[in-house]
Design a protein around this motif. Structure first.
Motif, PDB file in Angstrom:
ATOM      1  N   ARG A 126      -5.684  17.132 -14.178  1.00 54.65           N
ATOM      2  CA  ARG A 126      -4.483  16.353 -13.890  1.00 54.65           C
ATOM      3  C   ARG A 126      -4.806  15.196 -12.946  1.00 54.65           C
ATOM      4  O   ARG A 126      -4.409  14.046 -13.184  1.00 54.65           O
ATOM      5  N   SER A 127      -5.535  15.501 -11.890  1.00 55.31           N
ATOM      6  CA  SER A 127      -5.871  14.474 -10.897  1.00 55.31           C
ATOM      7  C   SER A 127      -6.776  13.399 -11.489  1.00 55.31           C
ATOM      8  O   SER A 127      -6.601  12.198 -11.225  1.00 55.31           O
ATOM      9  N   ARG A 128      -7.738  13.833 -12.283  1.00 62.65           N
ATOM     10  CA  ARG A 128      -8.658  12.853 -12.876  1.00 62.65           C
ATOM     11  C   ARG A 128      -7.905  11.914 -13.823  1.00 62.65           C
ATOM     12  O   ARG A 128      -8.197  10.718 -13.879  1.00 62.65           O
ATOM     13  N   TYR A 129      -6.943  12.468 -14.551  1.00 65.55           N
ATOM     14  CA  TYR A 129      -6.161  11.627 -15.464  1.00 65.55           C
ATOM     15  C   TYR A 129      -5.312  10.630 -14.674  1.00 65.55           C
ATOM     16  O   TYR A 129      -5.246   9.442 -15.025  1.00 65.55           O
ATOM     17  N   LEU A 179       0.842  -1.199   0.000  1.00 62.59           N
ATOM     18  CA  LEU A 179       0.000   0.000   0.000  1.00 62.59           C
ATOM     19  C   LEU A 179       0.876   1.247   0.000  1.00 62.59           C
ATOM     20  O   LEU A 179       1.745   1.415   0.858  1.00 62.59           O
ATOM     21  N   GLY A 180       0.651   2.126  -0.981  1.00 61.60           N
ATOM     22  CA  GLY A 180       1.292   3.425  -1.005  1.00 61.60           C
ATOM     23  C   GLY A 180       0.367   4.440  -0.350  1.00 61.60           C
ATOM     24  O   GLY A 180      -0.797   4.556  -0.734  1.00 61.60           O
ATOM     25  N   PHE A 181       0.874   5.190   0.619  1.00 60.43           N
ATOM     26  CA  PHE A 181       0.053   6.129   1.398  1.00 60.43           C
ATOM     27  C   PHE A 181       0.653   7.521   1.324  1.00 60.43           C
ATOM     28  O   PHE A 181       1.679   7.806   1.926  1.00 60.43           O
ATOM     29  N   GLY A 182       0.011   8.401   0.515  1.00 60.59           N
ATOM     30  CA  GLY A 182       0.519   9.766   0.483  1.00 60.59           C
ATOM     31  C   GLY A 182       0.363  10.488  -0.829  1.00 60.59           C
ATOM     32  O   GLY A 182      -0.751  10.716  -1.287  1.00 60.59           O
ATOM     33  N   ASP A 183       1.492  10.822  -1.460  1.00 57.97           N
ATOM     34  CA  ASP A 183       1.464  11.769  -2.574  1.00 57.97           C
ATOM     35  C   ASP A 183       1.191  11.124  -3.923  1.00 57.97           C
ATOM     36  O   ASP A 183       1.566   9.994  -4.189  1.00 57.97           O
ATOM     37  N   ASN A 184       0.508  11.877  -4.756  1.00 57.78           N
ATOM     38  CA  ASN A 184       0.389  11.589  -6.183  1.00 57.78           C
ATOM     39  C   ASN A 184       0.503  12.924  -6.907  1.00 57.78           C
ATOM     40  O   ASN A 184      -0.069  13.918  -6.464  1.00 57.78           O
ATOM     41  N   VAL A 185       1.275  12.954  -7.966  1.00 53.57           N
ATOM     42  CA  VAL A 185       1.480  14.215  -8.701  1.00 53.57           C
ATOM     43  C   VAL A 185       1.520  13.930 -10.191  1.00 53.57           C
ATOM     44  O   VAL A 185       1.687  12.791 -10.624  1.00 53.57           O
ATOM     45  N   MET A 186       1.391  14.972 -10.975  1.00 55.27           N
ATOM     46  CA  MET A 186       1.671  14.901 -12.409  1.00 55.27           C
ATOM     47  C   MET A 186       2.968  15.660 -12.646  1.00 55.27           C
ATOM     48  O   MET A 186       3.113  16.814 -12.236  1.00 55.27           O
ATOM     49  N   ASP A 187       3.926  14.977 -13.269  1.00 61.23           N
ATOM     50  CA  ASP A 187       5.212  15.586 -13.602  1.00 61.23           C
ATOM     51  C   ASP A 187       5.122  16.194 -14.995  1.00 61.23           C
ATOM     52  O   ASP A 187       4.970  15.476 -15.986  1.00 61.23           O
ATOM     53  N   GLN A 188       5.193  17.508 -15.056  1.00 61.79           N
ATOM     54  CA  GLN A 188       5.038  18.233 -16.311  1.00 61.79           C
ATOM     55  C   GLN A 188       6.414  18.543 -16.922  1.00 61.79           C
ATOM     56  O   GLN A 188       7.179  19.349 -16.390  1.00 61.79           O
ATOM     57  N   TYR A 189       6.710  17.901 -18.055  1.00 61.68           N
ATOM     58  CA  TYR A 189       7.987  18.100 -18.730  1.00 61.68           C
ATOM     59  C   TYR A 189       7.864  19.321 -19.638  1.00 61.68           C
ATOM     60  O   TYR A 189       7.266  19.264 -20.712  1.00 61.68           O
ATOM     61  N   GLU A 190       8.440  20.415 -19.192  1.00 59.17           N
ATOM     62  CA  GLU A 190       8.252  21.707 -19.846  1.00 59.17           C
ATOM     63  C   GLU A 190       8.782  21.718 -21.286  1.00 59.17           C
ATOM     64  O   GLU A 190       8.195  22.348 -22.164  1.00 59.17           O
ATOM     65  N   HIS A 191       9.885  21.024 -21.532  1.00 56.03           N
ATOM     66  CA  HIS A 191      10.486  21.046 -22.866  1.00 56.03           C
ATOM     67  C   HIS A 191       9.694  20.206 -23.863  1.00 56.03           C
ATOM     68  O   HIS A 191       9.829  20.384 -25.072  1.00 56.03           O
ATOM     69  N   ARG A 192       8.889  19.276 -23.349  1.00 48.58           N
ATOM     70  CA  ARG A 192       8.100  18.404 -24.229  1.00 48.58           C
ATOM     71  C   ARG A 192       6.623  18.767 -24.263  1.00 48.58           C
ATOM     72  O   ARG A 192       5.906  18.349 -25.154  1.00 48.58           O
ATOM     73  N   ARG A 193       6.186  19.496 -23.240  1.00 47.69           N
ATOM     74  CA  ARG A 193       4.762  19.787 -23.049  1.00 47.69           C
ATOM     75  C   ARG A 193       3.974  18.481 -22.910  1.00 47.69           C
ATOM     76  O   ARG A 193       2.874  18.315 -23.438  1.00 47.69           O
ATOM     77  N   ILE A 194       4.568  17.551 -22.176  1.00 53.13           N
ATOM     78  CA  ILE A 194       3.919  16.276 -21.858  1.00 53.13           C
ATOM     79  C   ILE A 194       3.991  16.071 -20.352  1.00 53.13           C
ATOM     80  O   ILE A 194       5.017  16.373 -19.727  1.00 53.13           O
ATOM     81  N   MET A 195       2.909  15.607 -19.759  1.00 57.05           N
ATOM     82  CA  MET A 195       2.911  15.323 -18.329  1.00 57.05           C
ATOM     83  C   MET A 195       2.753  13.821 -18.092  1.00 57.05           C
ATOM     84  O   MET A 195       2.098  13.115 -18.862  1.00 57.05           O
ATOM     85  N   TYR A 196       3.416  13.361 -17.024  1.00 60.59           N
ATOM     86  CA  TYR A 196       3.419  11.939 -16.687  1.00 60.59           C
ATOM     87  C   TYR A 196       2.956  11.752 -15.237  1.00 60.59           C
ATOM     88  O   TYR A 196       3.304  12.551 -14.362  1.00 60.59           O
ATOM     89  N   PRO A 197       2.209  10.687 -14.966  1.00 62.44           N
ATOM     90  CA  PRO A 197       1.808  10.402 -13.586  1.00 62.44           C
ATOM     91  C   PRO A 197       3.029  10.090 -12.729  1.00 62.44           C
ATOM     92  O   PRO A 197       4.001   9.500 -13.211  1.00 62.44           O
ATOM     93  N   GLY A 198       2.963  10.472 -11.447  1.00 61.98           N
ATOM     94  CA  GLY A 198       4.085  10.197 -10.557  1.00 61.98           C
ATOM     95  C   GLY A 198       3.754  10.476  -9.106  1.00 61.98           C
ATOM     96  O   GLY A 198       2.603  10.438  -8.691  1.00 61.98           O
ATOM     97  N   GLY A 199       4.788  10.791  -8.354  1.00 65.34           N
ATOM     98  CA  GLY A 199       4.672  10.950  -6.905  1.00 65.34           C
ATOM     99  C   GLY A 199       5.225   9.706  -6.237  1.00 65.34           C
ATOM    100  O   GLY A 199       4.913   8.578  -6.630  1.00 65.34           O
ATOM    101  N   ASN A 200       6.045   9.879  -5.209  1.00 64.06           N
ATOM    102  CA  ASN A 200       6.734   8.748  -4.580  1.00 64.06           C
ATOM    103  C   ASN A 200       5.799   7.612  -4.198  1.00 64.06           C
ATOM    104  O   ASN A 200       6.047   6.447  -4.526  1.00 64.06           O
ATOM    105  N   CYS A 201       4.706   7.928  -3.515  1.00 67.69           N
ATOM    106  CA  CYS A 201       3.823   6.868  -3.018  1.00 67.69           C
ATOM    107  C   CYS A 201       3.003   6.230  -4.139  1.00 67.69           C
ATOM    108  O   CYS A 201       2.745   5.023  -4.119  1.00 67.69           O
ATOM    109  N   MET A 202       2.610   7.027  -5.114  1.00 63.87           N
ATOM    110  CA  MET A 202       1.925   6.457  -6.267  1.00 63.87           C
ATOM    111  C   MET A 202       2.891   5.582  -7.065  1.00 63.87           C
ATOM    112  O   MET A 202       2.540   4.477  -7.506  1.00 63.87           O
ATOM    113  N   ASN A 203       4.123   6.054  -7.253  1.00 62.85           N
ATOM    114  CA  ASN A 203       5.112   5.256  -7.960  1.00 62.85           C
ATOM    115  C   ASN A 203       5.340   3.923  -7.260  1.00 62.85           C
ATOM    116  O   ASN A 203       5.427   2.869  -7.905  1.00 62.85           O
TER     117      ASN A 203
END
Length: 285
Positions: free
Chosen positions: A57-60, A9-33
């Motif tokens: 972002r969160s819904r995705y 069980l991962g308990f805590g953060d979830n984020v979207m990592d936005q790659y500015e040079h690509r204009r692409i975002m990827y799911p992430g966050g330590n606990c989600m990963n």
């Protein structure tokens, strides 16, 4: 990957990592990963527990986790912005964090565990949380409830934080850029606060672990093509825990379980470096 007899069980953060040079975002966050990687590694059960925001972002991110097969039963949606980071990559594939919003609703809203939450956590072999998940206030209740805890200090570790947090964790991970001898001293120092096992990860210099009796030194495994280092440390932690707990249940000695789990962790981390983002699923923004 071989199926592991581990419920994670991962308990805590979830984020979207936005790659500015690509204009692409990827799911992430330590606990989600951690949760996603446990699924990739064949965990018997993989679940995530935390807050999601109400934005796109969160819904995705929620949609991706559900598609991968992560159990999200104890998650809650809150009105507001989900976590995000803005990221760049060096020419060697090292991720560079430019800015972040402190986890969005995850960082601004305390997660207060109730008895139902704690009972749910007890159904897992390991619950992982981290420095950027902002769940430190819940660790005493979790430890009192008999929950086995993994904690990642990341790169914001201080003597004060070690003293405050390590007594509640069974497994501690910390990022360290000093020498091998300094890493050996550090893991022993953290271990004195009470964890079962402490590991200091040192990037391309490998890792150093300590189980209370023996110090382990593991070399980093070379990646065939280092595309993106995002999630490599999280992958290392997850693979170590999945392998160690699986081997522990199988009755292996601690020395063998720790040594072989560190090697498996290094191997998996090298695979993570070949993926875009932490585990792919990029979306233009």
């Amino acid at each position: 990957m071989a199926v592991k007899n581990v419920r994670a069980l991962g308990f805590g953060d979830n984020v979207m990592d936005q790659y500015e040079h690509r204009r692409i975002m990827y799911p992430g966050g330590n606990c989600m990963n951690f949760t996603i990687y446990s699924k990739i590694l064949g965990a018997r059960k993989s679940a995530y527990m935390g807050y999601f925001g109400s934005d796109d972002r969160s819904r995705y991110l929620h949609k991706v986790a559900k598609k991968i097969g992560i159990q999200l039963d104890r998650c809650r949606f809150l009105e507001g912005e989900g976590g995000y980071t803005k990221v760049a990559l060096s020419k060697w594939g090292d991720r560079i964090f430019l800015e972040w919003n402190r986890g969005g609703v995850c960082g601004s809203t305390p997660f207060l565990l109730n008895e139902g939450d704690l009972a749910y956590m007890r159904s897992f072999d390991i619950v992982h949380t981290a420095a950027y998940a902002f769940m430190e206030s819940q660790l005493p209740a979790m430890r009192k409830a008999g929950i086995r805890i993994s904690y990642d200090f990341s790169n914001i570790a201080t003597e004060e934080r070690y003293a405050q947090i390590a007594p509640y964790a069974n497994f501690c991970f910390t990022s360290f850029d000093g020498t091998e001898e300094e890493a050996k001293e550090l893991v022993q120092k953290i271990h004195r606060y009470g964890p079962e096992i402490v590991v200091a990860t040192r990037g391309i210099q490998g890792s150093v672990g300590f189980d209370g009796k023996r110090i382990y030194v593991q070399k980093a495994m070379p990646s065939l093509t280092s595309v993106d280092t995002m999630g490599c440390g999280d992958g290392f932690q997850t693979a170590f825990l999945m392998n160690y707990i699986d081997r522990e249940k199988a009755g292996e000695t601690k020395q063998k379980a720790v040594g072989e789990s560190l090697q498996a962790a290094s191997e998996f981390a090298s695979h993570v470096c070949m993926w875009d983002g932490a585990f792919g699923y990029g979306k233009p923004y």
